[in-house]
Design an enzyme around this catalytic site. Structure first.
Site, PDB file in Angstrom:
ATOM      1  N   ARG A   1      40.938  38.647  44.601  1.00  0.00           N
ATOM      2  CA  ARG A   1      41.528  38.526  43.283  1.00  0.00           C
ATOM      3  C   ARG A   1      42.018  39.907  42.833  1.00  0.00           C
ATOM      4  NH1 ARG A   1      37.939  35.029  39.116  1.00  0.00           N
ATOM      5  NH2 ARG A   1      38.005  33.403  40.679  1.00  0.00           N
TER       6      ARG A   1
ATOM      7  N   THR B   1      45.714  41.486  37.433  1.00  0.00           N
ATOM      8  CA  THR B   1      46.368  40.233  37.038  1.00  0.00           C
ATOM      9  C   THR B   1      45.453  39.020  37.169  1.00  0.00           C
ATOM     10  OG1 THR B   1      47.134  39.813  39.269  1.00  0.00           O
ATOM     11  CG2 THR B   1      48.575  41.123  37.857  1.00  0.00           C
TER      12      THR B   1
END
Lengths: 461, 223
Positions: free
Chosen positions: B117, B121
Site C-alpha cells: 500500500r 495515497t
C-alpha cells in the site's frame, strides 16, 4: 417400558441387529491337574507348542495363592505353612477370572512372590485368548471351575518320581534346603495329594499316566484339541458370513447414504487420485504421494464426525467470533499392516496423536482372522478413536478390531472406522450389522476389488 | 447451547466458491481466529485449512477420462489431471500458502508478486514480480490468505492478465474474505474464480476484515 424398547429398536435402521462374537468370547479351556511334580507344566507347554495358534495362555494356580499374614509368613519361611491345601488358594478370584475370560473380557492376573510369600502389586493382563490352559494341582478340584472346563486332564505320575522332581525344583529354583523341602513333602504335599487331589481324577476326561513320557497319550490329547479348534474356527468364519446374510440386500442398498457413513466427495481431484492409486502402472513414488494426499482428506473428513460444542473467541481485530471446538480428544488405532499406510498423513494432520496398533491376520488355509498383537494407548476409554485400515474387503479385521476396542471400554459411538476403500456388500454391511452405532468414513465404496492391494503397493512388499 | 456457531456468509456470485462449512473447518477457524493462539499453533492450523483450500481449488482444474488396469486385474475408468499449473503468491502473506500447494502438487512452479500500500495515497502499488516465462499457457492459482478491500488481489490479477493469462484460467485462493472485497473483486475481474474459506461480516475503519484474525502475515511469520 415396552414403549421405550420399541423406540430404541426403531431408532436403528437394522431390524435384526446381531452382535459379533469373537473367538475369544468362547475360548477353549483345558484344565490339567495332578500331583506336584507330575509334569503338568510340561504337558501344558507341549500342547501349546503343538497347537501353534496365536493367543494361547497358560494360567497357573501359583498366581492365586492367598496373601499371608505375618504369622503365616513366618510359618511359611520355616516350611511349616501348608501351601498344598485348597484353603491356601484364593479359588474365588480364580473362578471370577476364569468366568471373565470365558466371556472374552480383559482380566488382570495377580502375581505371587515365593521369596516374599506375598501377592505382589504387579498384575499380568490376559485378553483375547483362544485357548486357555489352567494348570495346577487343584485344576479339577472346585466344581465351579470344573464346570467351566472344556477338557479335563489328569496327569498321573508315580509319586516317587513326583517327589524327586519336586525336591530338585525346590532346592535349585526356589532356594530351599533339602531338609525343609523334605519336611514339606511329607507333612503337606503327599497327605494333601491323597486327601484332595487324587479323588479329582474321577472328574477327568483323560488320565495321562507317566506325564510327558507318555507320547501316545499326549499326541491323542493334541489331536483332540486340534479337531475342536478346527470346528471352532469354521464356526467363526461361518458366523462372520452370517452377519452378512441376515440382512437383505435391498435393505442396505443405500447403506452409503446412512447418517453414520461418510464417503468422500468424489470430486475431479479425488477421482483422479483414485485413478493414480488404482493404476497398476503407477510408480511407487507416485502411489505413496497420492495415497498420502488422499488420506489427509480422509482424516479431515473423519474429524468432522467428532462431537463439537460452540466456543467464543476474541480476535486480534477486537471482534468476537463464535466457533466450534471438539469435546473429545482423538486417538488413532491402526489395523496392521494396512492401517499403517495412514501413519504419515495422521502425523501430518494430528502431530501429537497417540497411535495404537492391532495386528490381525487371516489364516491362509481357513480364512479365519486371528488377533496376533495388540498395543493400545492408555486412557483409551475417554477418547474418540479413529480406527484406520487402508482397505476393508470382508470387514473381518475391522469387526474384530472394534470388538477389541469395546472390550477395552471404548463406547461404540466413539469409534470412527476410517478406510480408503470399502466393499459395500460385504464389509460395510457386516460392520454396521454387528455395530450399528459405529461411524464409517471411506474414500471410496467399490465392490469390485476382491482383495487387498493398497498396503502391498504402499510398502512395496 | 443458546448460541450456535457462526458460519460463512453465502455468496450468489457465480465465480465464488465457499469451502463446505463442516464442524471440523469451523473448529480450525476458531483456533486461528483466537487472539490467544500462539504462532506455532497458528501456523499449524492455518496450514491445515490452506491444504483443504488447495484441494478445493484444484477441483476447478480440467480433467480428462482415462482407463487403467488395477493391480487386481480390473479395468477402471477414471480421470486424469490435464493442463499445466503454477502458483503465484502475493508477498508476504501469500507465501504462507505455498506449503499447502506443494503438499498437493509436488514440483509446482511458484511466481511472486509484491504489492504494497502506498503510504501517501493508500492505493496498492506493484513493487516486484517474478513469474514463470510460460505463464500464459498455465492455470494460475493466485494465493493470498486475506481478501479485505481487494486492492492488491485486483492488481495482481491485472499483472497476470497483462502476461497473457486468460481470466478463466485464474483461481484466487483465500482463507477469509470480506463481502465488500468479494464484490469489488468480482466486478473488476470478471471470469476469475474465487475459492474462499469464509466470508466474514465486513471491514472495520482500518480496512481490516472483522471479526477476521488480525494481520495474517504478522501472525504467521513474526508475532
Amino acid at each position: 417400558m415396552s414403549g421405550e424398547s420399541e423406540a430404541s429398536a426403531s431408532s436403528s435402521s437394522l431390524s435384526a441387529t446381531r452382535s459379533y462374537l469373537p473367538p475369544w468370547s468362547r475360548p477353549h479351556i483345558i484344565g490339567i491337574g495332578g500331583s506336584s511334580g507330575s509334569g503338568k507344566t510340561s504337558v501344558a507347554s507341549q500342547i501349546i507348542k503343538a497347537l501353534n495358534v496365536p493367543w494361547t495362555v497358560i494360567l497357573a494356580f501359583d498366581n492365586f495363592y492367598r496373601p499371608l499374614n505375618p504369622a503365616q509368613r513366618q510359618k511359611a519361611f520355616a516350611n511349616e505353612y501348608d501351601f498344598d491345601a485348597p484353603e491356601a488358594l484364593d479359588l474365588d478370584i480364580l473362578v471370577s477370572v476364569l468366568s471373565d475370560l470365558r466371556q472374552g473380557k480383559k482380566v488382570e492376573i495377580p502375581t505371587y512372590s515365593f521369596s516374599e510369600h506375598n501377592r505382589t502389586n504387579i498384575t499380568t493382563t490376559i485378553y483375547g485368548a483362544n485357548v486357555i490352559i489352567l494348570e495346577g494341582i487343584f485344576a479339577l478340584f472346585d466344581p465351579r471351575i470344573v464346570e467351566m472346563l472344556d477338557l479335563k486332564v489328569f496327569v498321573d505320575t508315580d509319586l516317587d518320581v513326583c517327589m524327586a522332581r519336586r525336591l530338585r525344583r525346590d532346592i535349585v529354583y526356589r532356594g530351599r534346603d533339602l531338609q525343609g523341602a523334605m519336611k514339606q513333602w511329607f507333612s503337606f504335599v503327599k497327605p494333601n495329594f491323597e486327601r484332595y487331589v487324587l479323588p479329582t481324577m474321577a472328574a477327568a476326561d483323560i488320565v495321562v499316566p507317566r506325564g510327558l513320557d507318555n507320547t501316545v497319550a499326549i499326541d491323542m490329547l493334541i489331536r483332540h484339541v486340534q479337531r475342536t479348534l478346527t470346528v471352532k474356527s469354521r464356526l467363526h468364519v461361518e458366523h462372520l458370513c452370517q452377519l452378512n446374510d441376515e440382512i437383505k440386500e435391498e435393505a442396505v442398498s443405500d447403506i452409503d447414504q446412512w447418517d453414520n457413513v461418510t464417503v468422500l466427495k468424489q470430486s475431479p481431484q479425488v477421482e483422479a487420485m483414485h485413478t493414480i492409486i488404482f493404476n497398476r502402472a503407477t510408480s511407487r513414488d507416485n502411489f505413496v504421494f497420492y495415497f498420502d494426499r488422499l488420506v489427509v482428506l480422509l482424516i479431515e473428513s473423519a474429524m468432522d464426525t467428532l462431537p463439537y460444542v460452540t466456543k467464543e473467541v476474541a480476535t486480534a481485530t477486537g471482534g468476537e467470533y463464535i466457533g466450534l471446538s471438539p469435546t473429545m480428544d482423538v486417538c488413532a488405532v491402526e489395523v496392521l499392516r494396512a492401517g499403517a499406510c495412514f501413519e504419515t498423513s495422521l502425523r501430518k494432520t494430528l502431530p501429537d496423536i497417540a497411535i495404537g496398533k492391532i495386528l490381525i491376520q487371516s489364516n491362509s488355509r481357513t480364512g479365519e482372522p486371528f488377533l496376533h498383537y495388540l498395543k493400545l494407548p492408555p486412557q483409551i476409554l475417554d477418547k474418540y478413536i479413529l480406527l484406520c485400515d487402508a482397505q476393508a474387503t470382508t470387514g473381518a479385521a475391522a469387526i474384530m478390531s472394534i470388538r477389541v476396542l469395546l472390550d477395552h471400554g471404548v463406547a461404540e459411538e466413539n469409534i470412527c472406522f476410517v478406510t480408503y476403500l470399502a466393499d459395500k456388500k460385504r464389509s460395510i454391511k457386516r460392520l454396521l450389522t454387528a455395530y450399528p452405532m459405529v461411524k464409517i468414513v471411506a474414500g471410496k465404496i467399490e465392490d469390485s476389488f476382491k482383495r487387498r492391494f493398497v498396503d502391498t503397493r504402499y510398502f512395496g512388499t | 447451547m443458546s448460541k450456535s456457531a457462526t458460519l460463512s456468509k453465502s455468496s450468489t456470485l457465480p465465480d465464488v466458491t465457499v469451502l463446505p462449512q463442516t464442524p471440523q473447518l469451523i473448529a480450525l477457524f476458531t483456533m486461528i481466529r483466537d487472539v490467544k493462539t500462539q504462532r506455532g499453533d497458528f501456523v499449524f492450523y492455518s496450514n491445515r485449512i490452506i491444504r483443504m483450500m488447495v484441494e478445493e481449488g484444484l477441483n476447478h482444474l480440467p480433467v480428462k477420462e482415462l482407463e487403467v488396469s488395477t493391480p487386481t486385474d480390473l479395468a477402471y475408468k477414471g480421470l486424469q489431471f490435464e493442463g499445466k499449473i503454477c502458483g503465484v503468491s502475493i508477498m508476504r502473506a501469500g507465501e504462507a500458502m505455498e506449503q499447502g500447494l506443494r503438499d498437493c502438487c509436488r514440483s509446482v512452479r511458484i511466481g511472486k508478486i509484491l504489492i504494497q500500500r502506498d503510504e501517501e495515497t493508500a492505493d496498492a502499488k506493484l513493487f516486484y514480480e517474478k513469474l514463470p516465462a510460460d505463464i500464459k499457457d498455465r492455470y494460475v492459482l493466485l494465493l493470498d490468505p486475506m481478501l479485505a478491500t481487494g486492492g492488491s488481489a485486483i492488481m495482481a490479477v491485472e499483472v497476470l492478465l497483462s502476461k497473457g493469462v486468460p481470466a478463466n484460467r485464474i483461481l484466487f485462493l483465500n482463507l477469509i474474505s470480506s463481502p465488500e472485497g468479494i464484490e469489488t473483486f468480482c466486478k473488476s475481474c470478471p471470469g476469475v474464480k474465487i475459492i474462499t474459506g469464509f466470508i466474514d461480516e465486513g471491514l472495520n475503519e482500518k480496512r481490516f476484515v472483522v471479526p477476521g484474525l488480525g494481520d495474517f502475515g504478522d501472525r504467521y511469520y513474526c508475532l
